[in-house]
Design an enzyme around this catalytic site. Structure first.
Site, PDB file in Angstrom:
ATOM      1  N   GLY A  11       0.733  -1.171   0.241  1.00 36.83           N
ATOM      2  CA  GLY A  11       0.111  -0.263  -0.126  1.00 36.83           C
ATOM      3  C   GLY A  11       0.703   1.176  -0.013  1.00 36.83           C
ATOM      4  N   GLN A  68     -10.962  20.937  10.024  1.00 34.65           N
ATOM      5  CA  GLN A  68     -10.283  21.052  11.278  1.00 34.65           C
ATOM      6  C   GLN A  68      -9.233  22.256  11.198  1.00 34.65           C
ATOM      7  OE1 GLN A  68      -9.691  16.867  13.011  1.00 34.65           O
ATOM      8  NE2 GLN A  68      -9.702  16.710  10.741  1.00 34.65           N
ATOM      9  N   LYS A  98     -27.019  27.407  11.432  1.00 36.10           N
ATOM     10  CA  LYS A  98     -26.722  25.973  11.529  1.00 36.10           C
ATOM     11  C   LYS A  98     -25.997  25.645  12.798  1.00 36.10           C
ATOM     12  CE  LYS A  98     -23.433  23.691   9.079  1.00 36.10           C
ATOM     13  NZ  LYS A  98     -22.684  23.221   8.008  1.00 36.10           N
ATOM     14  N   ASP A 107     -22.449  26.802  -0.903  1.00 40.72           N
ATOM     15  CA  ASP A 107     -21.473  26.254   0.258  1.00 40.72           C
ATOM     16  C   ASP A 107     -20.147  26.074  -0.540  1.00 40.72           C
ATOM     17  OD1 ASP A 107     -20.889  25.390   2.766  1.00 40.72           O
ATOM     18  OD2 ASP A 107     -22.361  23.884   2.951  1.00 40.72           O
TER      19      ASP A 107
HETATM   20  C1  R5P Z   1     -19.132  23.429   6.804  1.00 37.96           C
HETATM   21  O1  R5P Z   1     -18.856  24.460   7.749  1.00 37.96           O
HETATM   22  C2  R5P Z   1     -18.885  23.482   5.481  1.00 37.96           C
HETATM   23  O2  R5P Z   1     -18.746  24.748   4.994  1.00 37.96           O
HETATM   24  C3  R5P Z   1     -19.916  22.698   4.863  1.00 37.96           C
HETATM   25  O3  R5P Z   1     -21.151  23.251   4.913  1.00 37.96           O
HETATM   26  C4  R5P Z   1     -19.971  21.300   5.191  1.00 37.96           C
HETATM   27  O4  R5P Z   1     -18.606  20.674   5.094  1.00 37.96           O
HETATM   28  C5  R5P Z   1     -20.920  20.281   4.532  1.00 37.96           C
HETATM   29  O5  R5P Z   1     -20.908  19.182   5.005  1.00 37.96           O
HETATM   30  P1  R5P Z   1     -22.178  18.156   4.767  1.00 37.96           P
HETATM   31  O6  R5P Z   1     -22.455  18.014   3.501  1.00 37.96           O
HETATM   32  O7  R5P Z   1     -21.662  16.918   5.534  1.00 37.96           O
HETATM   33  O8  R5P Z   1     -23.333  18.801   5.627  1.00 37.96           O
END
Ligand code: R5P
Length: 324
Positions: A49, A108, A205, A231
Site C-alpha cells: 500500500g 479542522q 446551523k 456552500d
Molecule cells: C462546513 O462548515 C462546510 O462549509 C460545509 O457546510 C460542510 O462541510 C458540508 O458538510 P455536509 O454536506 O456533510 O453537511
C-alpha cells in the site's frame, strides 16, 4: 550567480505540469487549456500500500506545478502529493508549486474544544517540509488557512465562473435570494449576491456532532423567491438538504444549490436525489465517479481558472486581476 549565466538560466525556465491520481481529468483539461503537455509521472503502489512515484523525464531547472486535490481517498492523495514533491525536489526542479483544487483536512482549522488537532495547519507544515515553494488552492474552507503557510498562497475563487454560469442561464436578479447555509459562508454568499443583483439570506446551523447539521433559524426573507444555496463543500449533503427543507417550509418557490467541492461521501447523492433541491451545481475540483453521477448534479469546469492562474504565476503576472 555570475552575470551572464543568469540571463541564460532565465531563458531556459520551463513550465511543467504533473499530476498524481487525485484528479487526472482536471489535470488534463488544465494542460489542454494552456497548451502544455503533462509530464510523465507514474504514481503506483507497492503491494503493502505504500505510494511509489516514478518521474520519467528530467525535471532539472523546471518550474513544476503539481495538480493534486486532497480528496477521496484523502490520505493516499495527500501522500502522493508529498512524495511527488520530495521526488521533484531531489530531481532539482527549480520551483515546485502545489496546485490543490480541493484542500482536504481544512475543516479542522481551529480548536473548538480541548484536545482537538488543527489538521489544516498540519497539512501546511507537511507541504512546506516536503519542499513546496508556493500553493494555488480554490475556495479554501476558511480564507485564514492562507496564514498557516510561510510561503505564498494564491487563493483562487470559483465565484466568477459560477456567476457567469448562472447569468447564462438567466438565474439571478431581484427574484432570487442567495442563501448561505451557515454563518461561516456569509462572505462567499454575499459576494455572489452582489454580483447577481440578488438578495442575501443566512441559515443559522448548529452541529450536534460531526457531519450532522441542525437548522436553527433563517435570517432574511425567502418567501416566494427562488433560492440559491451556496456552500464550499458538499460532504454528506446534510447541510444543503436540511437547509433546503427549512427554506421550503419558509415559503421558498424553488431551491437550487451551488457548492465548489463535491466531496459527496456515503449516501449523499441519494439524499440529494430524494430532497426538495431542484438541482445542485458543483465544480470539477474533485472527480465524481460514474456511480455517483445523478441528473440533479451538474458539473461546471474550473480548469480554465487554474490554467490561467498557473500561466500568470509562471510569468510573474498578477493573479488577482483574474477575479476582478
Ligand atoms: C462546513 O462548515 C462546510 O462549509 C460545509 O457546510 C460542510 O462541510 C458540508 O458538510 P455536509 O454536506 O456533510 O453537511
Amino acid at each position: 550567480m555570475r552575470k551572464g549565466r543568469n540571463h541564460k538560466l532565465i531563458r531556459e525556465h520551463e513550465l511543467c505540469l504533473v499530476t498524481g491520481n487525485g484528479n487526472k481529468e482536471l489535470a488534463e483539461k488544465i494542460a489542454k487549456c494552456i497548451n502544455v503537455k503533462l509530464g510523465v509521472v507514474n504514481v503506483t503502489k507497492f503491494s503493502d500500500g505504500e505510494t511509489r512515484v516514478d518521474i520519467e523525464e528530467s525535471m532539472r531547472g523546471k518550474d513544476v506545478f503539481i495538480i493534486q486535490p486532497v480528496c477521496y481517498p484523502v490520505n493516499d492523495n495527500l501522500m502522493e502529493l508529498l512524495i511527488m514533491t520530495d521526488a521533484l525536489m531531489r530531481a532539482s526542479a527549480r520551483t515546485i508549486a502545489a496546485v490543490i483544487p480541493y484542500y482536504g483536512y481544512a475543516r479542522q482549522d481551529k480548536k473548538v474544544k480541548p484536545r482537538e488537532p488543527i489538521t489544516a495547519k498540519l497539512i501546511a507544515n507537511l507541504l512546506e517540509t516536503a519542499g513546496i515553494d508556493r500553493v494555488l488552492a480554490m475556495d479554501l474552507h476558511a480564507a485564514s488557512i492562507q496564514g498557516f503557510f510561510n510561503i505564498p498562497v494564491d487563493h483562487l475563487s470559483s465565484i466568477p465562473t459560477v456567476v457567469n454560469y448562472f447569468k447564462r442561464r438567466g438565474i439571478g436578479g431581484d427574484n432570487t435570494v442567495i442563501v448561505s447555509p451557515d454563518v461561516g459562508g456569509v462572505v462567499r454568499a454575499r459576494s455572489i449576491a452582489n454580483r447577481m443583483g440578488s438578495y442575501l439570506a443566512i441559515i443559522s446551523k448548529r452541529r450536534t456532532k460531526p457531519n450532522e447539521a441542525d437548522i436553527q433559524e433563517i435570517i432574511g426573507s425567502v418567501e416566494g423567491y427562488k433560492c440559491v444555496m451556496v456552500d464550499d463543500i458538499i460532504d454528506t449533503a446534510s447541510t444543503l438538504v436540511k437547509g433546503a427543507e427549512a427554506l421550503k417550509e419558509h415559503g421558498a418557490r424553488e431551491i437550487i444549490a451551488y457548492s465548489t467541492h463535491p466531496v459527496l461521501s456515503g449516501d449523499s447523492v441519494q439524499r440529494i436525489e430524494d430532497s426538495v433541491l431542484k438541482e445542485v451545481i458543483v465544480t470539477d475540483t474533485i472527480p465524481i465517479p460514474a456511480a455517483k453521477r445523478n441528473k440533479k448534479i451538474k458539473v461546471i469546469s474550473v480548469a480554465g481558472v487554474f490554467g490561467e492562474a498557473i500561466l500568470r504565476g509562471f510569468e510573474q503576472r498578477s493573479i488577482s486581476e483574474l477575479f476582478h
